[in-house]
Design an enzyme around this catalytic site. Structure first.
Site, mmCIF file in Angstrom:
data_model
loop_
_atom_site.group_PDB
_atom_site.id
_atom_site.type_symbol
_atom_site.label_atom_id
_atom_site.label_comp_id
_atom_site.label_asym_id
_atom_site.label_seq_id
_atom_site.Cartn_x
_atom_site.Cartn_y
_atom_site.Cartn_z
ATOM 1 C CE LYS A 139 -3.636 2.010 2.922
ATOM 2 N NZ LYS A 139 -4.369 1.876 4.195
ATOM 3 C CB SER A 214 -7.169 3.960 2.939
ATOM 4 O OG SER A 214 -6.559 3.321 4.042
ATOM 5 N N GLY A 236 -9.949 2.201 10.551
ATOM 6 C CA GLY A 236 -11.404 2.229 10.723
ATOM 7 C C GLY A 236 -12.069 1.176 9.833
ATOM 8 C CB SER A 238 -8.057 1.054 5.687
ATOM 9 O OG SER A 238 -8.611 2.310 5.463
HETATM 10 C C1 LIG Z 1 -11.804 12.595 3.306
HETATM 11 C C2 LIG Z 1 -12.876 13.125 4.134
HETATM 12 C C3 LIG Z 1 -12.704 12.851 5.586
HETATM 13 C C4 LIG Z 1 -13.854 13.335 6.373
HETATM 14 C C5 LIG Z 1 -13.652 13.052 7.822
HETATM 15 C C6 LIG Z 1 -14.766 12.260 8.349
HETATM 16 C C7 LIG Z 1 -14.526 11.751 9.709
HETATM 17 C C8 LIG Z 1 -14.533 10.459 10.031
HETATM 18 C C9 LIG Z 1 -14.620 9.438 9.014
HETATM 19 C C10 LIG Z 1 -14.148 8.132 9.439
HETATM 20 C C11 LIG Z 1 -13.929 7.265 8.262
HETATM 21 C C12 LIG Z 1 -12.885 6.292 8.580
HETATM 22 C C13 LIG Z 1 -12.415 5.507 7.401
HETATM 23 C C14 LIG Z 1 -11.200 4.768 7.816
HETATM 24 C C15 LIG Z 1 -10.402 4.283 6.719
HETATM 25 C C16 LIG Z 1 -9.140 3.679 7.260
HETATM 26 O O1 LIG Z 1 -9.136 2.706 7.999
HETATM 27 N N1 LIG Z 1 -7.990 4.282 6.928
HETATM 28 C C17 LIG Z 1 -6.702 3.761 7.311
HETATM 29 C C18 LIG Z 1 -5.689 4.781 7.395
HETATM 30 O O2 LIG Z 1 -4.448 4.178 7.689
#
Ligand SMILES: CCCCCC/C=C\CCCCCCCC(=O)NCCO
Length: 570
Positions: A139, A214, A236, A238
């Site tokens: 990644k 992600s 969260g 990804s």
């Molecule tokens: C790009 C827009 C962001 C808006 C912010 C919203 C707030 C919270 C959203 C939570 C979404 C979490 C998605 C998690 C994805 C993940 O696990 N990413 C890993 C990073 O290493």
């Protein structure tokens, strides 16, 4: 006098506006130039990979392409193929996978050299490491020495890392060969996959749908046959959401099982909600093998003393090991669309048939937990994210997604209050997510700490060791969907908040019956309407289920996922 004063104010304001506008124009031009240069480098890279992929006969390539992870590993150990032949073949598999997915960011040209070095050592009769010559995809935000971790920000182009992430470094020592970097969503804080540098990554199962994020470049390249093993990261969902959207497998261990040293997360300086690196592969058994190899020594804790030296616990993974598993199909925050709940019921039956005991379980207070997650994952109300985005050139939909965060927190709450009066309770709940002061932030952290103990207590009371639940609220949505539905990560984010190990494997496919049942799905607020809309026309899309357990029980998670995968994967 007063006229002069007013005129000075107007001239001052206009000058400020024009100076800012000019500065922004210059900045955008600089960033566009960086992207132009990177696009050229990327094209050159793809040409290089194409040339290199010709260094193996069509017949050999075909033979290698027919092997799964274990078969390839065994073939390399036997010497049926050299590492150089295998890496050549994988350049072509990745290029092919990229045609329909745009998953590849850059090729790691040193892979050619590493393969030749392993071949040389094998010729000399040196002991072969267990992953000798196995190509792995990485990644983009996972540290690779000499490579950028842009996280989709153009401003971060040409700022290469000086280190390999510990998991990558260990896999390299075990003989694996990182050969390609894969795409991510700008900021990493989303479960879609696109940015202004490399564009959008497609789901190999359906054009126009996201492979998740992600770690979406990883899920796409693996599902499209361009890689047999990848390294993703998850704060969260990804690793798990992309696995669910593309029909592959992945595990996010609790965050102190792999070191996160040198890993560029979405919001650095964030306590409690931590990003974990983890393996992604077509089958959960491959992920288990990687965890087993990695935790069979104290390599991680030797290189990062903050990692406790917890070794692989085979007794938890033993085939035939029976667990008491708590399961739920609805977390009380976001009812999943029909197929996503159905596969949990099917996994439950399959596990019972294998001798496990399944017990209904209700995760406590998930709406409040979702609010605490959003508060703690952003930490500063979104200021860090907005700062980076404003200094960059995000795709417009990312700016739209950030819009609510631009509104002062008091106004966010006032708007939420009005939404509450209109019956939109969920919107009111999330409008109270962002902390207005350090004191509010502290009390959110305190609430998370308390919740962790409460949750474990609930599990103990119910007599369950492990949990089974949906992986996400919907099948793979259109690219922009996740940016409008950031609140749709409750099924995965809870396990980051709890710091549980959690993984996903394929458990089925969205059916015509799921499509028909979608008609009865709630439309009580705008988020439900969107989830329903994004789930339409999904027949044939893959569906996964999620299994989770308290820290240092990843072996149990892997056992249960393996039992599900073997029973259900079609
Ligand atoms: C790009 C827009 C962001 C808006 C912010 C919203 C707030 C919270 C959203 C939570 C979404 C979490 C998605 C998690 C994805 C993940 O696990 N990413 C890993 C990073 O290493």
């Amino acid at each position: 006098m007063s006229l002069l004063f007013v005129a000075t104010i107007i001239v001052g304001a206009l000058s400020y506006y024009f100076i800012r506008r000019e500065r922004r124009k210059t900045r955008v031009a600089e960033l566009e130039e960086k992207i132009r240069v990177r696009t050229k480098e990327r094209e050159a890279d793809f040409k290089w990979a194409e040339e290199e992929s010709k260094k193996i006969s069509e017949e050999q390539r075909k033979k290698i392409g027919e092997l799964d992870f274990e078969q390839l590993r065994a073939a390399l150990q036997r010497g049926d193929f050299t590492c150089s032949e295998v890496v050549s073949a994988f350049y072509s598999f990745a290029l092919k996978a990229n045609e329909n997915t745009n998953a590849v960011v850059l090729f790691i040209r040193e892979s050619r050299k590493w393969a030749a070095e392993w071949d040389e050592r094998a010729k000399k009769g040196e002991k072969k490491p267990p992953l000798l010559g196995v190509p792995i995809s990485i990644k983009e935000c996972t540290s690779m020495k000499g490579f950028d971790q842009t996280r989709g920000y153009a401003a971060s182009i040409h700022k290469p890392s000086e280190h390999d992430a510990p998991l990558v470094a260990q896999l390299k020592e075990l003989g694996a060969i990182p050969f390609v970097q894969t795409n991510v969503p700008m900021s990493l804080l989303s479960y879609t996959c696109g940015n202004s540098i490399y564009g959008w990554t497609e789901n190999p199962a359906k054009k126009g749908r996201t492979p998740g994020g992600s770690s979406g470049g990883e899920s796409a390249i693996i599902a499209a046959g361009g890689s047999l093993l990848g390294v993703g990261g998850d704060v969260g969902g990804s690793i798990r959401i992309p696995a669910h959207y593309t029909g592959i497998a992945g595990i996010k261990p609790s965050h102190r099982r792999f070191s996160s040293k040198y890993c560029t997360g979405s919001v650095p300086g964030r306590p409690l909600i931590n990003s974990s690196e983890g393996p992604m592969a077509p089958s959960i058994d491959t992920c288990a093998e990687i965890c087993k190899l990695s935790w069979s020594s104290t390599w991680q804790s030797d290189h990062d003393p903050y990692i406790p030296p917890v070794l692989w616990r085979q007794e938890l993974y033993e085939e035939g090991k029976k667990y008491r598993i708590g399961y739920y199909t609805d977390d009380g925050w976001f009812t999943p669309t029909p197929g996503c709940a159905r596969v949990v019921e099917e996994a439950k039956k399959a596990l019972e048939a294998k001798g496990h005991t399944l017990i209904p379980f209700h995760p406590p207070d998930v709406p409040e937990i979702n609010r605490l997650f959003v508060c703690s994952v952003c930490v500063d109300g979104g200021a860090y994210l907005m700062g980076l985005m404003e200094n960059d050139i995000p795709p417009p939909v990312f700016l739209k997604a950030l819009m609510p965060l631009r509104v002062p927190i008091l106004i966010q709450r006032l708007a939420g209050f009005v939404a509450g009066l209109l019956g939109y309770g969920r919107i009111q709940k999330l409008s109270k997510a962002m902390a207005r002061s350090t004191s509010e932030l502290r009390s959110s952290y305190a609430a998370i700490e308390e919740y962790r103990h409460r949750f474990i207590h609930e599990m103990q009371k119910a007599g369950v060791d492990i949990l089974l639940c949906p992986a996400n609220i919907m099948p793979a949505p259109p690219h922009e969907g996740p940016l409008h539905l950031s609140c749709g990560v409750s099924y995965t984010a809870i396990f980051n908040l709890l710091d549980f190990g959690a993984g996903v494997c394929r458990a089925g496919t969205w059916s015509t019956e799921d499509e028909r049942k979608l008609a009865d799905y709630p439309t009580t607020d705008i988020w439900y309407k969107m989830a329903k809309d994004f789930s339409k026309d999904s027949v044939g899309l893959p569906l996964g289920v999620q299994v989770a357990a308290p820290p240092y029980m990843e072996e149990g998670v892997l056992r249960v996922l393996s039992d599900i995968e073997h029973a259900l994967k079609k």
